[in-house]
Design an enzyme around this catalytic site. Structure first.
Site, PDB file in Angstrom:
ATOM      1  N   HIS A  70      -7.538  13.834  20.001  1.00  0.00           N
ATOM      2  CA  HIS A  70      -8.848  13.427  20.503  1.00  0.00           C
ATOM      3  C   HIS A  70      -9.928  13.476  19.425  1.00  0.00           C
ATOM      4  O   HIS A  70     -11.045  12.974  19.626  1.00  0.00           O
ATOM      5  CB  HIS A  70      -9.250  14.329  21.675  1.00  0.00           C
ATOM      6  CG  HIS A  70     -10.071  13.634  22.719  1.00  0.00           C
ATOM      7  ND1 HIS A  70     -10.672  12.420  22.508  1.00  0.00           N
ATOM      8  CD2 HIS A  70     -10.412  13.996  23.986  1.00  0.00           C
ATOM      9  CE1 HIS A  70     -11.343  12.064  23.592  1.00  0.00           C
ATOM     10  NE2 HIS A  70     -11.190  13.004  24.510  1.00  0.00           N
ATOM     11  N   ASP A 101     -10.497   8.200  20.986  1.00  0.00           N
ATOM     12  CA  ASP A 101     -11.271   8.431  22.205  1.00  0.00           C
ATOM     13  C   ASP A 101     -10.426   8.093  23.432  1.00  0.00           C
ATOM     14  O   ASP A 101      -9.403   7.405  23.350  1.00  0.00           O
ATOM     15  CB  ASP A 101     -12.535   7.568  22.197  1.00  0.00           C
ATOM     16  CG  ASP A 101     -13.494   7.981  21.097  1.00  0.00           C
ATOM     17  OD1 ASP A 101     -13.506   9.177  20.749  1.00  0.00           O
ATOM     18  OD2 ASP A 101     -14.207   7.106  20.577  1.00  0.00           O
TER      19      ASP A 101
END
Length: 501
Positions: A472, A476
């Site tokens: 992450h 995204d």
């Protein structure tokens, strides 16, 4: 005229290896491509064949030595020189004892363990304190993070003291034992002279090479069932292969029946077994945990209707096999679908390097494969530029090498994205762990018929859950979901793969 035997190419980023086992000794005749020795790198064992026929006139790098790529290992002289070393061979055995008349104590130290390896664990002692030892006889075995290292005796004599017992963790400069050389060393050759029958097949303390031991275990055979052609009768991997081809089998299972369990009422400790983790398993555990601690790992899920892929595969699998000589499986469809999705969402194919993000304009696809010794991830380079047939051939080739333990270091490096198929073991849903420094891994699962609502009707469809674990920090949620949706779309309508949609 002599021929040099040098260290072969070891693989990408591998700069050195340890000489594990010599199967020949100076004076032995060798044939072209006959195995001379084995080298151990961080992950694989490399066999070194003879580049020419002749006589092994000199061994430059002894067992336990660490050597670099292209380093000189030995010298082979042409045919005429062969008889000269042979004549000297019978006189070599007592030489170390005669030379060590000073009565000195010689320390047995930890050998060179390899670049960045700072410690090891003493896994096995093959000699006890008070035993006579010959020069270069294997005393013990050490385990590092990825390989086992044999420790030979630096001189003939008597093993007077063991400093590091089994299970002890030692650093790279530690003392393992002490050998009393000198007058006591004269006793070392005596047992061999008194019992020649016992040493004819396997001298005391002798161990075969790691590749041979692994081949024996995989074939379910004992070393007594294989005729060794290596030095001092050591068994090589090719000897095991020859024995298997000749129909050798192991009667061991009947002879190794497990001991009966303790009664249920007995103390619980008597019914438990505590086994120390190997250093390899410790390293795997550490790397997996480091992956979780370093990356901001998150997993997103979706499901795919496999109806169209299964129909297309069933329609063309016979023609595919006839033309290309390889079966059409599901992995080529998934590989192609992932390559298309990675082109649209390039951050899933990228990696973090310090404060930089490195985007890749190619896809080196890692295909996780289970083997008897654990999980490995061979890499298919430039998979995005390959056809279905080329991908299936590469997967079949790498899979066979993985099962046979023949993958090289180079074949397991450089991956940019990984596919893990837990479905072959029956997994319905899982969250795969990232393979650093990669930023994405796709988990495939079991195909299972489930009721689905299609156009207002309930129908049975072959469904598979998909899981994408991603970092992450650079991917995204939108990018991860988009990637998984693109994979789903390509699999549910495989024509999109042909038209690059």
């Amino acid at each position: 005229m002599s021929t040099e035997v040098r260290v072969p190419t070891l693989g990408e980023s591998v700069t050195e290896a340890t000489v594990a086992t010599w199967f020949k000794k100076p004076g032995d005749s060798v044939a072209v491509d006959e195995m001379l020795c084995e080298l151990e790198t961080d992950k694989v064992t490399v066999e070194v064949p003879s580049p020419a026929a002749g006589t092994l006139s000199e061994i430059v790098a002894a067992e336990g030595d660490t050597v670099g790529v292209d380093a000189l290992l030995a010298q082979i002289s042409d045919g005429a020189a062969a008889p000269e070393p042979k004549a000297e061979t019978p006189a070599q055995a007592p030489a170390p004892a005669a030379a060590s008349g000073g009565g000195e104590n010689i320390d047995v130290m930890v050998p060179t363990l390899g670049e960045s390896v700072t410690e090891a664990t003493v896994s096995s002692w093959f000699k006890a304190a008070g035993d006579a030892v010959a020069q270069d006889e294997i005393l013990c075995e050490l385990e590092t993070d990825k390989v086992s290292v044999e420790v030979p005796a630096p001189a003939a004599g008597v093993l007077s003291e063991i400093v590091a017992a089994e299970g002890t963790t030692v650093d790279a400069s530690a003392k393992l034992a002490v050998i009393a050389a000198g007058a006591a060393a004269a006793a070392a050759p005596a047992p061999a002279a008194a019992a020649p029958a016992a040493t004819a097949s396997a001298p005391a303390g002798m161990k075969d090479g790691p590749a041979a031991e692994k081949a024996l275990a995989e074939a379910g055979m004992t070393r007594d069932q294989v005729a060794g052609t290596g030095r001092d009768g050591r068994v090589t991997k090719s000897d095991v292969a020859a024995a298997v081809a000749a129909g050798g089998s192991a009667p061991a299972p009947a002879a190794t029946a497990p001991a009966p369990r303790a009664p249920v009422a007995a103390d619980q400790a008597a019914r438990e077994e505590r086994v120390k983790m190997t250093r390899l398993r410790q390293t795997i555990a550490k790397r997996l945990k480091d992956s979780q601690n370093t990356a901001a790992m998150l997993t997103t899920y979706n499901e795919v209707d496999m109806t169209e892929v299964m129909a297309l595969r069933n329609e063309y699998k016979d023609l595919f096999l006839k033309k290309h000589g390889v079966k059409l499986g599901f992995m080529s469809f998934f590989t192609k679908a992932c390559c298309h999705a990675l082109n649209e969402v390039p951050e899933v194919n990228a990696e973090i390097d310090g404060t930089d993000i490195v985007y890749k304009s190619y896809v080196n696809m890692g295909i996780a494969a289970g083997t008897p010794t654990g999980l490995v991830v061979p890499v298919i380079n430039d998979a995005d530029a390959m056809s279905f047939a080329a991908i299936e051939k590469a997967i079949a080739e790498k899979g066979a090498k993985a099962r046979d333990g023949k993958l090289s270091m180079e074949e397991m490096q450089g991956g940019t994205f990984t596919i893990s198929n837990g479905g072959v073991y029956g997994s319905l849903m899982s969250s795969p762990i990232l393979n650093p420094p990669q930023s994405g891994i796709l988990g495939m699962h079991k195909i299972q018929d489930r009721p689905m609502a299609i156009n207002g009707e309930v129908v049975i469809r072959p469904m598979m859950y998909l899981a994408l674990s991603y970092d992450h920090r650079i991917v995204d949620g939108k990018g991860a979901v988009t990637f998984l949706v693109r994979v789903k779309e390509a699999l549910e309508d495989p024509r999109r793969l042909l038209m690059d949609l």
